[in-house]
Motif scaffolding. Sequence first.
Motif, mmCIF file in Angstrom:
data_model
loop_
_atom_site.group_PDB
_atom_site.id
_atom_site.type_symbol
_atom_site.label_atom_id
_atom_site.label_comp_id
_atom_site.label_asym_id
_atom_site.label_seq_id
_atom_site.Cartn_x
_atom_site.Cartn_y
_atom_site.Cartn_z
ATOM 1 N N HIS A 196 131.329 42.807 -55.299
ATOM 2 C CA HIS A 196 131.789 43.716 -54.246
ATOM 3 C C HIS A 196 131.740 45.152 -54.774
ATOM 4 O O HIS A 196 131.763 45.382 -55.988
ATOM 5 C CB HIS A 196 133.200 43.360 -53.737
ATOM 6 C CG HIS A 196 134.266 43.286 -54.794
ATOM 7 N ND1 HIS A 196 135.588 43.126 -54.502
ATOM 8 C CD2 HIS A 196 134.213 43.399 -56.151
ATOM 9 C CE1 HIS A 196 136.301 43.105 -55.617
ATOM 10 N NE2 HIS A 196 135.487 43.271 -56.630
ATOM 11 N N SER A 198 134.015 47.205 -54.560
ATOM 12 C CA SER A 198 135.332 47.578 -55.094
ATOM 13 C C SER A 198 135.284 47.652 -56.625
ATOM 14 O O SER A 198 136.164 48.248 -57.245
ATOM 15 C CB SER A 198 136.398 46.561 -54.681
ATOM 16 O OG SER A 198 136.379 46.344 -53.295
ATOM 17 N N ARG A 220 126.483 37.294 -54.468
ATOM 18 C CA ARG A 220 127.413 36.161 -54.428
ATOM 19 C C ARG A 220 126.655 34.863 -54.268
ATOM 20 O O ARG A 220 125.769 34.764 -53.420
ATOM 21 C CB ARG A 220 128.376 36.288 -53.243
ATOM 22 C CG ARG A 220 129.362 37.392 -53.425
ATOM 23 C CD ARG A 220 130.395 37.373 -52.321
ATOM 24 N NE ARG A 220 131.073 38.647 -52.296
ATOM 25 C CZ ARG A 220 131.930 39.033 -51.371
ATOM 26 N NH1 ARG A 220 132.222 38.221 -50.380
ATOM 27 N NH2 ARG A 220 132.500 40.215 -51.430
ATOM 28 N N GLN A 234 127.247 46.381 -49.295
ATOM 29 C CA GLN A 234 128.580 46.787 -48.857
ATOM 30 C C GLN A 234 128.739 48.289 -48.996
ATOM 31 O O GLN A 234 128.051 48.931 -49.787
ATOM 32 C CB GLN A 234 129.666 46.146 -49.744
ATOM 33 C CG GLN A 234 129.921 44.685 -49.489
ATOM 34 C CD GLN A 234 131.142 44.184 -50.245
ATOM 35 O OE1 GLN A 234 131.494 44.707 -51.307
ATOM 36 N NE2 GLN A 234 131.792 43.166 -49.710
ATOM 37 N N GLU A 236 132.035 50.901 -49.703
ATOM 38 C CA GLU A 236 133.447 51.021 -50.054
ATOM 39 C C GLU A 236 133.870 52.450 -49.761
ATOM 40 O O GLU A 236 133.131 53.385 -50.058
ATOM 41 C CB GLU A 236 133.549 50.773 -51.574
ATOM 42 C CG GLU A 236 134.927 50.691 -52.119
ATOM 43 C CD GLU A 236 135.457 49.261 -52.025
ATOM 44 O OE1 GLU A 236 134.725 48.355 -51.598
ATOM 45 O OE2 GLU A 236 136.638 49.086 -52.381
ATOM 46 N N THR A 288 145.040 45.756 -52.375
ATOM 47 C CA THR A 288 145.749 46.587 -51.394
ATOM 48 C C THR A 288 147.028 45.901 -50.911
ATOM 49 O O THR A 288 147.129 44.689 -50.889
ATOM 50 C CB THR A 288 144.841 46.852 -50.165
ATOM 51 O OG1 THR A 288 144.242 45.623 -49.772
ATOM 52 C CG2 THR A 288 143.776 47.883 -50.449
ATOM 53 N N ALA A 328 141.851 52.347 -49.018
ATOM 54 C CA ALA A 328 140.494 51.894 -49.365
ATOM 55 C C ALA A 328 140.013 50.963 -48.265
ATOM 56 O O ALA A 328 140.811 50.322 -47.590
ATOM 57 C CB ALA A 328 140.506 51.157 -50.692
ATOM 58 N N GLY A 330 136.394 48.252 -47.260
ATOM 59 C CA GLY A 330 135.092 47.718 -47.646
ATOM 60 C C GLY A 330 134.449 47.077 -46.432
ATOM 61 O O GLY A 330 135.108 46.343 -45.700
#
Length: 460
Positions: A196, A198, A220, A234, A236, A288, A328, A330
Amino acid sequence: MASVGRQAPSIIHLTQCKSRAGFLFAPSISSVHLAFHSRKPPKLSLSASSTAIHTRSILGSFGFYRRFSAIPILSKKSYKRNTAILSALVEVGGVKITKDDVVRENDPTNNVPDSIFAKIGLQLHRRDNHPLGILKNEIYNFFDNNFTESFNKFDNLCPIVSVKANFDDVLVPPDHVSRSYNDTYYINTETVLRCHTSAHQAELLREGYSHFLVTGDVYRRDSIDATHYPVFHQMEGFRVFSPAEWEESGVDGTSYAAMDLKKNLEALARHLFGDVEMRWVDTYFPFTNPSFELEIYFQEKWMEVLGCGVTEQAILNANGRPGTTAWAFGLGLERLAMVLFDIPDIRLFWSSDHRFTSQFSKGQLGVKFKPFSKFPPCYKDISFWINEPFTENNLCEVVRGVAGDLAEEVSLIDEFTNKKGMTSHCYRITFRSMERSLTDEEVNRLQRFYMISIYGCLPD
Ligand code: DAH
């Protein structure tokens, strides 16, 4: 050569048979329809049309330590060309990456196949005429036009990251499923292909950034269907607030960040999808608290658009920002682009077919994709006894390793446990090219090769 039309699936039973060496597994191929997925896998019968594949014990197959042999199904010429590409050096964000840096055949702590290395450096999100690049640029426009403080944009960060950056720095618990070899591509025990974006939060905070967008390819291990692909993209977003920003509003830092987050992401969703109905769903992310998902009502169903939340204080404290708060988010670019551009299958994003690429141009968000033709699928069923290390992701990796983007879907269609407690699974594998009709010969070869890959030996 005849093309393969819609046809009744053929089924392969991997049947247990006794040999001097103990139990071996061998396939018998018949044209039995799935409805006959035998509750008792049939006895091995080798007829003239059967392919005898003598195998080692199933134990060990599908374990993630096991390397699968990827047998080339290409002509000599194209195989050579392909291997040349695979051994080439790619450069991402100034980092030079060779195949040996990523794929280590003899390292049991490495589970990255060649097919994944081949995707590194392609960076679909950096192509202005590609749906993913068009979407990224449109989100950039939104942030440029709606915030006085400009967001730093990163879209060329190297996807090879430490386990620490990918998991520890964003507080992913040690036993979280995403850390498993079944879900993540490990280069070795300390390095992964980011799963990810992140993964870049902490390093960018330490480097002093407080407003940033990170776009990148993420990796993944996953199932095979129209919306899942082992590499996707992705974005972010991250924004830090200083105490002065929330103090004058009279609410605490967390509530202030949550309000700002929701307001801005609702505006982003409207910017992309128009005047749609939206709802917030409480959820959990390790990084988060509180955490939310934004859903929109689009094309008559609720669709998740992104995950987000107020950043855990521990992340800010550990990366040089004590006393601040932050939000944040995503989002998955493919997921949004598929609905915005009407793209029916995630594999199309990787197509270099002119009939796909020529339909999109810079700045044109939401131009509807016109399928150039619908090519017929071909189904093959495979059934076998499973054992403990078996996972569906491992099966999918084998199928993709052999069939590449011709594999459209792998789905479990039947399972059965006998009195001895042995479980057999039956999977239907759908093959379809996005670009042409497949030939019978081609599909039969694919079927043979993934069987060989699964069982790790060559036919007699
Ligand atoms: N990293 C999450 C994922 O891959 C997405 C995400 C959710 C990112 C919430 C965030 C966030 O920054 O706050 O599923």
